[in-house]
Design an enzyme around this catalytic site. Sequence first.
Site, PDB file in Angstrom:
ATOM      1  N   HIS A 157       0.831  -1.218   0.000  1.00 20.03           N
ATOM      2  CA  HIS A 157       0.000   0.000   0.000  1.00 20.03           C
ATOM      3  C   HIS A 157       0.863   1.266   0.000  1.00 20.03           C
ATOM      4  CE1 HIS A 157      -3.340  -2.687   1.345  1.00 20.03           C
ATOM      5  NE2 HIS A 157      -2.341  -3.266   1.998  1.00 20.03           N
ATOM      6  N   SER A 278      14.842  21.712 -16.545  1.00 23.65           N
ATOM      7  CA  SER A 278      13.636  22.493 -16.780  1.00 23.65           C
ATOM      8  C   SER A 278      14.030  23.814 -17.415  1.00 23.65           C
ATOM      9  CB  SER A 278      12.937  22.749 -15.442  1.00 23.65           C
ATOM     10  OG  SER A 278      12.126  23.907 -15.518  1.00 23.65           O
ATOM     11  N   LYS A 284      15.978  21.725 -11.368  1.00 21.90           N
ATOM     12  CA  LYS A 284      15.318  20.465 -11.712  1.00 21.90           C
ATOM     13  C   LYS A 284      16.195  19.425 -12.384  1.00 21.90           C
ATOM     14  CE  LYS A 284      11.015  20.076 -11.883  1.00 21.90           C
ATOM     15  NZ  LYS A 284      10.200  19.164 -11.090  1.00 21.90           N
ATOM     16  N   GLU A 291       9.485   8.264 -17.016  1.00 24.82           N
ATOM     17  CA  GLU A 291       8.081   8.641 -17.236  1.00 24.82           C
ATOM     18  C   GLU A 291       7.587   8.161 -18.597  1.00 24.82           C
ATOM     19  OE1 GLU A 291       9.472  12.753 -15.960  1.00 24.82           O
ATOM     20  OE2 GLU A 291       7.319  12.893 -15.651  1.00 24.82           O
TER      21      GLU A 291
END
Length: 459
Positions: A157, A278, A284, A291
């Site tokens: 979980h 970024s 970043k 992804e």
Amino acid sequence: QANSMWGGRFAAGPAEIMEQINASIDFDKILYAQDIQGSKAHCQMLMDQKIISGDDGAAILKGLDQVKGEIEAGNFTYDAKLEDIHMHVETRLKEIIGDAAGRLHTARSRNDQVATDFKLWVRDTMDQMDQALKMLQTALVTKAEQHADVILPGFTHLQSAQPVTFGHHMLAYFEMFTRDRDRLRDARGRLNECPLGAAALAGTSFPIDRTQTAEALNFRKPTANSLDSVSDRDFALEFLSVAAISATHVSRLAEEIVIWSSAQFNFVSLSDQFTTGSSIMPQKRNPDAAELCRAKAGRIIGALNSLLVVMKGLPLAYSKDMQEDKEATFDAARAYALVITAMSGMVDDMTVNAAAMKASTAAGFITATDLADWLVRVLDMPFRNAHHVTGSLVALAEKKGCDLDGLTLAEMQTVESRITDDVFSVLTVESSVASRVSYGGTAPSQVLAQVENARRRIE
Ligand code: ARG
């Protein structure tokens, strides 16, 4: 002007939009090598069976090689009027060798031809997929061995559950990819029957030798039913379902990498090679490759879904709907190859931050199960009672604001008077993982044994 292939029946040519919706050459041109390979096998068989003459056959074989050379050299002209790769090859063959080219299509249809070509392509792609998976498995086993004793929280979980080792975690993915390779092998076995010679749908009256063409194209045997041969796209569906399942496995690892590489977790770091910056936020470092691996699984699942829906409810035998099998399959194969290669690269690239992993085991009473097991083993409590007592100790620690090993023995004894000092020996994460030596368990000794075992299974 009427079509050159079926102009006997037709007086006029197709509408512009008919041509556009009908043509598949833009995407099926990548089947040229399989198409020519299939045609050569068919031609040789026609010659051997004396269905066409040796001279015509020789001219056809030579001409087909020339067509292949032209396509590979990039000086081949494609034209939507010629619909697909099969008609392009045959039309060019006729330009090169003349009317003898017209004999190649004896005892054959585009229906068995395309089924054969597509099977050959899917079979090659499955073999490449297996190699790519092998590479990913090797990357995982290497990481597992290097970090067999690095401890991190295991989650259920996404809540701290029990400590596990990073090597064990890597090997979990190894197992998934082993099953994917099994599925591939299994699907390849079923695919490996040759539809060539089924002709349009009913077989042919010519004395063809289907065993010969099947063998020439490295198929196990010819397909048994001509109607099924030209109607079957199970092989593409199975390929897509293996790819979808496997991409789903990759997407889970990708998701973990996204989570792990966040500043809050900091379990792993990816180098400049697998991250992007970024345009506005100077600090970043984004895990874009992970992804995209996560996202492309969606695309591959979509391809499987799209072909299932195309095939659903189609009457026997061939329907033009089936031309829609290719774009989805080609696109999924391309996406899958990217995903597996990128994921192998990321696994290699990933730096494991052992200290951060260990530090994060301090939260969440992660050795509570070890404490309950101790109560069972040393005090001979039934597990359910031990669970209850441990739950009370967790509540006590939570109230005090410490971890389980932050409780004093006296505090523990207020809950269960028979607890002794020895209990503290099972509350460290090191002792917890070291104790889990059951087969397939997370103990470093087990992980190293499983690494050996895994290496053998990569073969
Ligand atoms: N381009 C077609 C396809 O990919 C080839 C088969 C055409 N067969 C036919 N009966 N029109 O499915």
